[in-house]
Design a protein around this motif. Sequence first.
Motif, PDB file in Angstrom:
ATOM      1  N   ARG A 154     -10.853   4.115  -3.872  1.00  0.00           N
ATOM      2  CA  ARG A 154     -10.789   2.894  -3.054  1.00  0.00           C
ATOM      3  C   ARG A 154     -12.193   2.350  -2.805  1.00  0.00           C
ATOM      4  O   ARG A 154     -12.415   1.133  -2.794  1.00  0.00           O
ATOM      5  N   ARG A 177     -10.069   7.403 -12.726  1.00  0.00           N
ATOM      6  CA  ARG A 177      -9.698   6.088 -12.196  1.00  0.00           C
ATOM      7  C   ARG A 177     -10.920   5.379 -11.612  1.00  0.00           C
ATOM      8  O   ARG A 177     -11.118   4.179 -11.815  1.00  0.00           O
ATOM      9  N   GLU A 202      -4.049   2.397  -4.222  1.00  0.00           N
ATOM     10  CA  GLU A 202      -4.834   3.579  -4.575  1.00  0.00           C
ATOM     11  C   GLU A 202      -4.845   4.601  -3.426  1.00  0.00           C
ATOM     12  O   GLU A 202      -5.263   4.275  -2.314  1.00  0.00           O
ATOM     13  N   GLN A 214      -3.744  -3.124  -7.453  1.00  0.00           N
ATOM     14  CA  GLN A 214      -3.823  -1.687  -7.681  1.00  0.00           C
ATOM     15  C   GLN A 214      -4.759  -1.020  -6.684  1.00  0.00           C
ATOM     16  O   GLN A 214      -4.584   0.150  -6.341  1.00  0.00           O
ATOM     17  N   TRP A 257     -13.218   0.452  -5.801  1.00  0.00           N
ATOM     18  CA  TRP A 257     -12.584  -0.867  -5.817  1.00  0.00           C
ATOM     19  C   TRP A 257     -13.301  -1.817  -4.844  1.00  0.00           C
ATOM     20  O   TRP A 257     -13.588  -2.973  -5.184  1.00  0.00           O
TER      21      TRP A 257
END
Length: 384
Positions: free
Chosen positions: A374, A342, A368, A364, A377
């Motif tokens: 994270r 991911r 997470e 999303q 992201w």
Amino acid sequence: MPARPHSPQRSERLKAFLVEEARAAGFDVARIVAPDAIEDYAPAGLDAYLQAGRHGTMQWMQETRDRRSDPRVLWPQTRSILMLGMNYGPDRDPLEALARRDRAVISVYAQNRDYHDLIKGKLKGVAGRFAARAGADVKVFVDTAPVMEKPLAEQAGIGWQGKHSNLVSRAFGSWLFLGSIFTSEPLPSDAPETDHCGSCRACLDICPTDAFPAPYQLDARRCISYLTIEHKGPIPHEFRPAMGNRIYGCDDCLAVCPWNKFASDAHEAKLKARDELREPALADLACLDDAAFRALFSGSPVKRIGRDRFVRNVLIACGNSADPSLAGHCRERLNDASPQVRGAAVWALSRLLEREELLSLAGQAKQEPDDTVRHEWHRALETT
């Protein structure tokens, strides 16, 4: 049973028999080295490497230090070592595939069955026939054992350790698999090879991640082979763009070596690349689940890193492809069971999507559960 006399004539005959058996088994070169041949320099080099931390997370190198630095610690009965080389030179230039960014590049040695299996079986056959002839004890090793194969091969005269730290042969360039047979039988040693690199630094200059702090020194932590194979966590951001489409290993420093041009066509490589592993499409590899990964890489060394680490590498390559059509495959991996996958998918999408498209996926990020993902992201949304 009393020990057989070790006359020079008998030793020469046994050596000739052993080398002949190795050649008959498919090895391209076979030469003898004494187990103490590297004691004056190799252990010191290994210690400096370990103390500098250049082995990264390969803790097994530290744990096996004593056995690795002295073959007689690994097996005290060792009186002679037969070092063997098998040509695996590619039939095309591996560097050409780097320009096809929608395709994956797998290191030449891993494009067919695991060479450990191929070589170990042949080594056992040769060693068994020699043991029967000589009445000696034998042990065989491929590079998964703590044996300093490259320094031993250099002292045996097979080649020399080049500035990229790999073995270079005047007959086979940088393309030799190595194996060894340890024996309790004393055999006459061959002369060592000398360094023929001269002023050339092609292997150092081509490295995408500057993994060579100096000639003849490698920092594995910066090496793409280490990062794609041995490194288990997220790949450091600083190295991701330089990885390009290399998803398993890196052949750049090997492929650029000028000595490769002297590898005669008569020296036929023993492993031919499987067509499906020459330049597989990134789109196909990004979709692999565990079962499909195992099926595709059955019998391959690639299988040992596992599906999650492999797909992580594929997604990094997707992010480097500049091909927006791969974004859909990366988006599918945002829901993968593996945080490693991911996280790589987030990075790939940050490279393939416009900012507005990436922001549309921010929901999303809030859902997470994994801290490392994270962080991916947060970094992606802050820098895109």
